[in-house]
Structures are given as structure tokens and as C-alpha cells.
Design a protein around this motif. Sequence first.
Motif, PDB file in Angstrom:
ATOM      1  N   TYR A  80      -1.200 -39.123-106.324  1.00  0.00           N
ATOM      2  CA  TYR A  80      -0.399 -40.336-106.336  1.00  0.00           C
ATOM      3  C   TYR A  80       0.470 -40.347-107.584  1.00  0.00           C
ATOM      4  CZ  TYR A  80      -3.896 -41.291-102.836  1.00  0.00           C
ATOM      5  OH  TYR A  80      -4.704 -41.188-101.741  1.00  0.00           O
ATOM      6  N   GLY A  81       1.777 -40.282-107.365  1.00  0.00           N
ATOM      7  CA  GLY A  81       2.716 -40.233-108.483  1.00  0.00           C
ATOM      8  C   GLY A  81       3.745 -41.343-108.383  1.00  0.00           C
ATOM      9  N   PRO A  82       4.788 -41.244-109.176  1.00  0.00           N
ATOM     10  CA  PRO A  82       5.797 -42.312-109.212  1.00  0.00           C
ATOM     11  C   PRO A  82       6.582 -42.473-107.915  1.00  0.00           C
ATOM     12  CG  PRO A  82       6.476 -40.439-110.558  1.00  0.00           C
ATOM     13  CD  PRO A  82       5.066 -40.171-110.116  1.00  0.00           C
ATOM     14  N   PHE A  83       6.617 -41.436-107.064  1.00  0.00           N
ATOM     15  CA  PHE A  83       7.375 -41.526-105.811  1.00  0.00           C
ATOM     16  C   PHE A  83       6.490 -41.896-104.621  1.00  0.00           C
ATOM     17  CE2 PHE A  83       9.806 -38.523-108.465  1.00  0.00           C
ATOM     18  CZ  PHE A  83      10.977 -39.261-108.571  1.00  0.00           C
ATOM     19  N   THR A  84       5.171 -41.936-104.830  1.00  0.00           N
ATOM     20  CA  THR A  84       4.244 -42.281-103.748  1.00  0.00           C
ATOM     21  C   THR A  84       4.508 -43.722-103.320  1.00  0.00           C
ATOM     22  OG1 THR A  84       2.587 -40.814-104.714  1.00  0.00           O
ATOM     23  CG2 THR A  84       1.817 -42.406-103.075  1.00  0.00           C
ATOM     24  N   VAL A  85       4.659 -43.914-102.009  1.00  0.00           N
ATOM     25  CA  VAL A  85       4.936 -45.252-101.489  1.00  0.00           C
ATOM     26  C   VAL A  85       4.046 -45.553-100.289  1.00  0.00           C
ATOM     27  CG1 VAL A  85       7.348 -45.340-102.256  1.00  0.00           C
ATOM     28  CG2 VAL A  85       6.813 -44.443 -99.998  1.00  0.00           C
ATOM     29  N   VAL A  86       3.992 -46.830 -99.966  1.00  0.00           N
ATOM     30  CA  VAL A  86       3.307 -47.287 -98.767  1.00  0.00           C
ATOM     31  C   VAL A  86       4.379 -47.823 -97.824  1.00  0.00           C
ATOM     32  CG1 VAL A  86       1.630 -48.896 -97.790  1.00  0.00           C
ATOM     33  CG2 VAL A  86       1.213 -47.867-100.037  1.00  0.00           C
ATOM     34  N   ILE A  87       4.432 -47.247 -96.630  1.00  0.00           N
ATOM     35  CA  ILE A  87       5.356 -47.747 -95.608  1.00  0.00           C
ATOM     36  C   ILE A  87       4.569 -48.757 -94.783  1.00  0.00           C
ATOM     37  CG2 ILE A  87       6.801 -47.147 -93.629  1.00  0.00           C
ATOM     38  CD1 ILE A  87       6.962 -44.284 -94.813  1.00  0.00           C
ATOM     39  N   ILE A  88       5.034 -49.995 -94.766  1.00  0.00           N
ATOM     40  CA  ILE A  88       4.377 -51.051 -93.995  1.00  0.00           C
ATOM     41  C   ILE A  88       4.980 -51.039 -92.595  1.00  0.00           C
ATOM     42  CG2 ILE A  88       3.870 -53.517 -93.827  1.00  0.00           C
ATOM     43  CD1 ILE A  88       2.548 -52.186 -96.262  1.00  0.00           C
ATOM     44  N   LEU A  89       4.106 -50.879 -91.603  1.00  0.00           N
ATOM     45  CA  LEU A  89       4.523 -50.751 -90.209  1.00  0.00           C
ATOM     46  C   LEU A  89       4.066 -51.937 -89.389  1.00  0.00           C
ATOM     47  CD1 LEU A  89       3.190 -47.120 -89.828  1.00  0.00           C
ATOM     48  CD2 LEU A  89       5.577 -47.741 -90.132  1.00  0.00           C
ATOM     49  N   ASN A  90       4.810 -52.230 -88.342  1.00  0.00           N
ATOM     50  CA  ASN A  90       4.386 -53.206 -87.353  1.00  0.00           C
ATOM     51  C   ASN A  90       4.136 -52.413 -86.072  1.00  0.00           C
ATOM     52  OD1 ASN A  90       3.968 -55.279 -85.559  1.00  0.00           O
ATOM     53  ND2 ASN A  90       5.642 -56.527 -86.362  1.00  0.00           N
ATOM     54  N   ILE A  91       2.851 -52.250 -85.733  1.00  0.00           N
ATOM     55  CA  ILE A  91       2.451 -51.460 -84.571  1.00  0.00           C
ATOM     56  C   ILE A  91       1.725 -52.367 -83.594  1.00  0.00           C
ATOM     57  CG2 ILE A  91       1.114 -49.467 -83.767  1.00  0.00           C
ATOM     58  CD1 ILE A  91       3.252 -48.586 -85.683  1.00  0.00           C
ATOM     59  N   GLY A  92       2.335 -52.633 -82.462  1.00  0.00           N
ATOM     60  CA  GLY A  92       1.692 -53.443 -81.435  1.00  0.00           C
ATOM     61  C   GLY A  92       1.231 -54.799 -81.936  1.00  0.00           C
ATOM     62  N   GLY A  93       2.037 -55.436 -82.772  1.00  0.00           N
ATOM     63  CA  GLY A  93       1.689 -56.760 -83.286  1.00  0.00           C
ATOM     64  C   GLY A  93       0.731 -56.723 -84.464  1.00  0.00           C
ATOM     65  N   ARG A  94       0.338 -55.546 -84.915  1.00  0.00           N
ATOM     66  CA  ARG A  94      -0.558 -55.397 -86.071  1.00  0.00           C
ATOM     67  C   ARG A  94       0.226 -54.793 -87.234  1.00  0.00           C
ATOM     68  NH1 ARG A  94      -5.349 -57.516 -84.904  1.00  0.00           N
ATOM     69  NH2 ARG A  94      -6.116 -57.083 -82.841  1.00  0.00           N
ATOM     70  N   THR A  95      -0.192 -55.142 -88.435  1.00  0.00           N
ATOM     71  CA  THR A  95       0.432 -54.596 -89.626  1.00  0.00           C
ATOM     72  C   THR A  95      -0.479 -53.526 -90.210  1.00  0.00           C
ATOM     73  OG1 THR A  95       1.463 -56.737 -90.050  1.00  0.00           O
ATOM     74  CG2 THR A  95       1.403 -55.190 -91.875  1.00  0.00           C
ATOM     75  N   ILE A 141       9.867 -33.505 -88.672  1.00  0.00           N
ATOM     76  CA  ILE A 141       8.828 -33.568 -87.652  1.00  0.00           C
ATOM     77  C   ILE A 141       8.754 -35.034 -87.229  1.00  0.00           C
ATOM     78  CG2 ILE A 141       6.377 -33.227 -87.160  1.00  0.00           C
ATOM     79  CD1 ILE A 141       6.445 -31.148 -89.541  1.00  0.00           C
ATOM     80  N   LEU A 142       9.157 -35.326 -86.009  1.00  0.00           N
ATOM     81  CA  LEU A 142       9.239 -36.709 -85.547  1.00  0.00           C
ATOM     82  C   LEU A 142       7.889 -37.151 -84.990  1.00  0.00           C
ATOM     83  CD1 LEU A 142      12.728 -36.537 -83.834  1.00  0.00           C
ATOM     84  CD2 LEU A 142      12.170 -37.194 -86.190  1.00  0.00           C
ATOM     85  N   VAL A 143       7.334 -38.189 -85.607  1.00  0.00           N
ATOM     86  CA  VAL A 143       5.996 -38.669 -85.276  1.00  0.00           C
ATOM     87  C   VAL A 143       6.084 -39.927 -84.419  1.00  0.00           C
ATOM     88  CG1 VAL A 143       3.830 -39.547 -86.257  1.00  0.00           C
ATOM     89  CG2 VAL A 143       5.081 -37.731 -87.437  1.00  0.00           C
ATOM     90  N   ASP A 144       5.327 -39.953 -83.326  1.00  0.00           N
ATOM     91  CA  ASP A 144       5.182 -41.158 -82.514  1.00  0.00           C
ATOM     92  C   ASP A 144       4.137 -42.014 -83.216  1.00  0.00           C
ATOM     93  OD1 ASP A 144       4.509 -43.152 -80.711  1.00  0.00           O
ATOM     94  OD2 ASP A 144       4.626 -41.828 -78.968  1.00  0.00           O
ATOM     95  N   ILE A 145       4.595 -42.872 -84.115  1.00  0.00           N
ATOM     96  CA  ILE A 145       3.686 -43.630 -84.969  1.00  0.00           C
ATOM     97  C   ILE A 145       2.859 -44.623 -84.156  1.00  0.00           C
ATOM     98  CG2 ILE A 145       5.265 -45.483 -85.671  1.00  0.00           C
ATOM     99  CD1 ILE A 145       2.892 -43.425 -87.950  1.00  0.00           C
ATOM    100  N   ASP A 146       3.412 -45.107 -83.051  1.00  0.00           N
ATOM    101  CA  ASP A 146       2.633 -45.992 -82.160  1.00  0.00           C
ATOM    102  C   ASP A 146       1.418 -45.252 -81.615  1.00  0.00           C
ATOM    103  OD1 ASP A 146       3.917 -48.613 -81.832  1.00  0.00           O
ATOM    104  OD2 ASP A 146       5.621 -47.433 -81.133  1.00  0.00           O
ATOM    105  N   ARG A 147       1.642 -44.066 -81.090  1.00  0.00           N
ATOM    106  CA  ARG A 147       0.560 -43.285 -80.498  1.00  0.00           C
ATOM    107  C   ARG A 147      -0.468 -42.894 -81.555  1.00  0.00           C
ATOM    108  NH1 ARG A 147       2.117 -38.373 -76.799  1.00  0.00           N
ATOM    109  NH2 ARG A 147       2.629 -40.084 -75.421  1.00  0.00           N
ATOM    110  N   LEU A 148       0.012 -42.474 -82.721  1.00  0.00           N
ATOM    111  CA  LEU A 148      -0.899 -42.055 -83.781  1.00  0.00           C
ATOM    112  C   LEU A 148      -1.777 -43.215 -84.248  1.00  0.00           C
ATOM    113  CD1 LEU A 148      -1.791 -39.829 -85.746  1.00  0.00           C
ATOM    114  CD2 LEU A 148      -0.054 -40.683 -87.319  1.00  0.00           C
ATOM    115  N   MET A 149      -1.171 -44.357 -84.516  1.00  0.00           N
ATOM    116  CA  MET A 149      -1.920 -45.494 -85.053  1.00  0.00           C
ATOM    117  C   MET A 149      -2.703 -46.264 -83.997  1.00  0.00           C
ATOM    118  SD  MET A 149      -1.659 -45.589 -88.275  1.00  0.00           S
ATOM    119  CE  MET A 149      -0.661 -44.996 -89.616  1.00  0.00           C
ATOM    120  N   SER A 150      -2.311 -46.148 -82.733  1.00  0.00           N
ATOM    121  CA  SER A 150      -3.011 -46.931 -81.709  1.00  0.00           C
ATOM    122  C   SER A 150      -4.126 -46.146 -81.046  1.00  0.00           C
ATOM    123  CB  SER A 150      -2.031 -47.456 -80.661  1.00  0.00           C
ATOM    124  OG  SER A 150      -1.442 -46.385 -79.968  1.00  0.00           O
TER     125      SER A 150
END
Length: 162
Positions: A80-95, A141-150
Motif C-alpha cells: 500500500y503506497g501513495p497511489f493505492t486507492v479504493v474504487i467505490i462501486l455500486n453493484i446491484g444496489g450494494r456498495t 483486461i476488461l473485468v465484468d465487475i458485476d459478475r465478479l462481485m455478485s
Amino acid sequence: MTDTVSSNASVHSPAEYLAFTLGKEEYGIDIQKVSEIRNYEAPTRIASAPDYVKGVINLRGTIVPIVDMRIRFALGTPEYGPFTVVIILNIGGRTVGMVVDAVSDVTTLTPDQIKATPDIGSSLNTEHIVGLGTIDERMLILVDIDRLMSSEEMGLVERLAA
């Protein structure tokens, strides 16, 4: 066709992807799933959570589980360094939050810039990969974030949020 909403809309028209890095690779997710990008702060650990769930944060009154994508994709020990970030996602009504090494930019890809995921065999699970976006010499590499997180993670998210 632009006034018709379909699950294959990104196949027929340009789509925007948020590009981020994990290790030496660049990934992209549908920008419409992103609600915000935050600096990384150590989350509160949850007992018995899988190692890729770093814990939870309180985001303006909402408890948000944080998934470390480097651990989730088995890409080595995260740093974890100065460029490390958290991307906040809205997946199926969940954060949900996902920790990445860095965010680079928002990229528009046309259908002819997206190539099918190569068949690598059964040793690698590619069900959450939509395809490979190519821009000159750059590849996302295009990720289906819905499928991954759900998948299993969303069940975990529901337990953590309860």
C-alpha cells in the motif's frame, strides 16, 4: 438502437472504462459502476473473513466491505503506497470497495477495440473477464465487475453488511 437498453449495449457502441493497475497489468471496469475513488485507508478487520476481504469502512453512514483485488486475483502480496486507492462501486444496489494499486484514466473503447478473451484452458478462470481492450500498444483486461462481485463475494458482502 441507442434508445433501447440492452445488456449488450457495450458491444454495439463505444463504452467508457475506468483503467486501473494491479502489479504490471492494466484492467478496466465499466465507469457506470464507479461511484467514487478514495485514498486507501486501512479498513476495520472482520473476523473469519476471507483474506481478500480487507475489512469494512464507514462511508458516510454506510458500512462498505473492502476487497483487495491483488489478493483476490492471486497477484502476490499487496503493497500500500501513495497511489493505492479504493474504487467505490455500486453493484446491484450494494456498495462495495475494491483496493487497486493505482487508477490511470477513463478510456473510451469502441467495439472493434475489444477482443474476445483467449481460450487459455481450464487452468485459469476467465468467467469474470469480458475481453481485452486494445489502444495502440496498450492492453486493458476488461473485468465484468458485476459478475465478479455478485458471485461468492456478494454473498459475503450481504453477510458483512447485515
